[in-house]
Scaffold this active site. Structure first.
Site, mmCIF file in Angstrom:
data_model
loop_
_atom_site.group_PDB
_atom_site.id
_atom_site.type_symbol
_atom_site.label_atom_id
_atom_site.label_comp_id
_atom_site.label_asym_id
_atom_site.label_seq_id
_atom_site.Cartn_x
_atom_site.Cartn_y
_atom_site.Cartn_z
ATOM 1 C CB CYS A 133 1.522 7.863 -5.650
ATOM 2 S SG CYS A 133 2.055 6.351 -3.822
ATOM 3 N N GLY A 134 1.403 4.763 -8.667
ATOM 4 C CA GLY A 134 2.302 4.726 -9.277
ATOM 5 C C GLY A 134 3.050 3.592 -8.815
#
Lengths: 367, 133
Positions: A133-134
């Site tokens: 998720c980054g």
């Protein structure tokens, strides 16, 4: 095999192909701009390798696309959860306001509001359960590290309560950070989880083991933006705001104070400001118990709903971050596939041309 | 004449409809509320809430909170609320036993506070099941 990057890491660096003229010891990520531009011209693979590569990129694209869609669906559910919590928080705020007005003149002494000289601080760090998720988890953990350093320089003791799997593994690997408890987050935060955290924080604070509790979570701003923030959880002030009376300012510069607004905590991107009409609070209202006791019953509720909101915001931020990250990954995969296909077609054409030339030359030789 | 009862938890609305009478466990003992009650605000202990619908009594376990009564409307704000029908008796009994054991083992102020809270919650849930009459 000249293509060196794993198909699963689809950031910009994965676009880099190590072509034959680049030093093979060089890390692919060190020259992303160079190679991603020249990728179509510098791929030197056999046709079969190219085909394999195209297949794997296509598969990865499918996965990232699916993950993006799942995250998008979950964001919607997270929004619903917040909407469901709204009647509760609105009524709570309404009641708390009116009671505060009645208590303005009195000297209240509720355990949750007692401001003591700060010696030890508990940090509740809320992270996600999953990666991909980054920079979501990294951002909040970095924030926690920075806060810990700050507390150290101030000469204060601290302890960490970690919520979420990613945070748990991070703090487990760092034994020099005193940890109080690990708690697992879940897919959708409910009042039960918030209660578990609140119980822990409550007992820590009431037994005077810590004098201040701070909540570190990721605030949901919009689908593309979320900020890691520090929020003072305890001591609560009966007015719903924290003022540091003890002189020592332990609050971080961007510390967000409690403010009893109902417009906070909405997950919709536009953060709509729908304010329900405040019912007229009957002036002849009697208090069954001492107002202080009523406040004593209300503040834990308030504490709970604050924690629940933080959990929900954190989850929404995680999902939004995942959506963005997976969207980017899908875009990259599409571009990578396009480039690879072009190279593949060109090579195929070159091969066919070569074969035709050979046949023609052979036919000419026979004549 | 009926009362409008609204039980809210952070997650959802547990109850939102008309009732005839309720009995609340407040911090200073149980109070019964009939229509046209004087407006009061009260803290709710961890305890049971009994609701009368016509001639039926329903029981609910409330985990502490706050109630506001006025204008024939009752708003109950609690951390958690469970209808007696939704509680699994075996599970509740087990939780109670675990909580009792935890309290006996508890050391120090902090653990005692935690164990006491857990015990009271567990006891209320068991009471809510047994109170059906």
């Amino acid at each position: 095999m000249w293509v060196s990057s794993k198909p699963s890491t689809l950031d910009s660096s994965s676009l880099s192909f190590r072509s034959s003229f680049i030093n093979p010891l060089q890390i692919p990520s060190s020259n992303p701009s160079n190679s991603s531009k020249s990728s179509s011209s510098s791929v030197h693979c056999s046709l079969r390798e190219l085909r394999n590569r195209i297949d794997s990129v296509t598969n990865t694209k499918k996965i990232t696309e699916a993950m993006k869609l799942v995250a998008a669906a979950k964001v919607r559910r997270a929004q619903e959860a917040v909407v469901n919590a709204r009647p509760f928080s609105e009524t709570l705020v309404e009641v708390l306001y009116s009671i505060n007005e009645q208590l303005q003149t009195e000297d209240v002494d509720v355990p949750l509001t007692s401001v003591r000289p700060v010696k030890k601080v508990a940090l509740v760090v809320i992270t996600g359960d999953r990666g991909l998720c980054g920079g979501f988890n990294n951002a909040i953990l970095k924030k926690a590290e920075a806060r810990i350093r700050e507390l150290k320089t101030l000469g204060l003791e601290f302890t960490v309560i970690s919520v979420g799997k990613k945070g748990n593994t991070y703090f487990l690997r760092r034994p020099y950070i005193p940890l109080d408890k690990y708690l697992d987050g879940s897919n959708l935060p409910t009042a039960k989880e918030a209660q578990a955290i609140a119980d822990d924080v409550f007992s820590l604070f009431v037994s005077e083991e810590v004098d201040k509790v701070e909540l570190l979570y990721t605030k949901f701003v919009s689908l593309v933006k979320s900020d890691p923030v520090i929020h003072t959880l305890l001591p609560l002030s009966p007015k719903g705001e924290i003022c540091d009376i003890n002189g020592i300012c332990v609050d971080a510069a961007e510390d967000e104070f409690f403010r009893l607004t109902t417009k906070e905590g909405k997950l919709t991107v536009e953060r709509d400001v729908v304010r329900t009409e405040t019912m007229d609070f009957s002036p002849i209202l009697q208090f069954e118990q001492d107002p202080v006791q009523i406040l004593d019953a209300l503040l834990p509720l308030y504490l709970n709903s604050q924690i629940l909101r933080a959990l929900q915001e954190s989850l929404a931020s995680e999902l939004a971050a995942r959506m963005t990250a997976m969207g980017n990954a899908t875009d990259n995969a599409v571009e990578l596939k396009k480039n690879l296909s072009r190279v593949y077609n060109r090579q195929r054409q070159a091969k066919i041309t070569g074969e035709i030339l050979e046949i023609v030359a052979g036919a000419d030789a026979l004549v | 004449m009926t009362l409008k009862l609204c039980v809210l938890t952070p997650n959802r609305i547990v109850w939102d409809s008309e009732v005839k009478e309720i009995i609340l466990s407040t911090n200073s003992g149980q109070i019964g509320v009939l229509p046209n009650h004087a407006p009061i605000a009260t803290a709710i202990d961890i305890g049971i809430l009994r609701i009368r619908l016509n001639d039926q009594w329903l029981t609910m376990a409330l985990m502490g909170g706050f109630a506001r009564i006025g204008n024939n409307e009752i708003t109950v704000l609690v951390n958690d609320a469970e209808k007696s029908g939704d509680i699994d008796p075996q599970e509740a009994q087990q939780t109670l036993e675990i909580a009792e054991a935890a309290l006996r083992k508890a050391e120090g102020k902090r653990q005692t506070i935690e164990a006491n809270l857990a015990l009271r919650r567990a006891r209320t849930r068991v009471e809510a099941i047994n109170a059906i009459s």
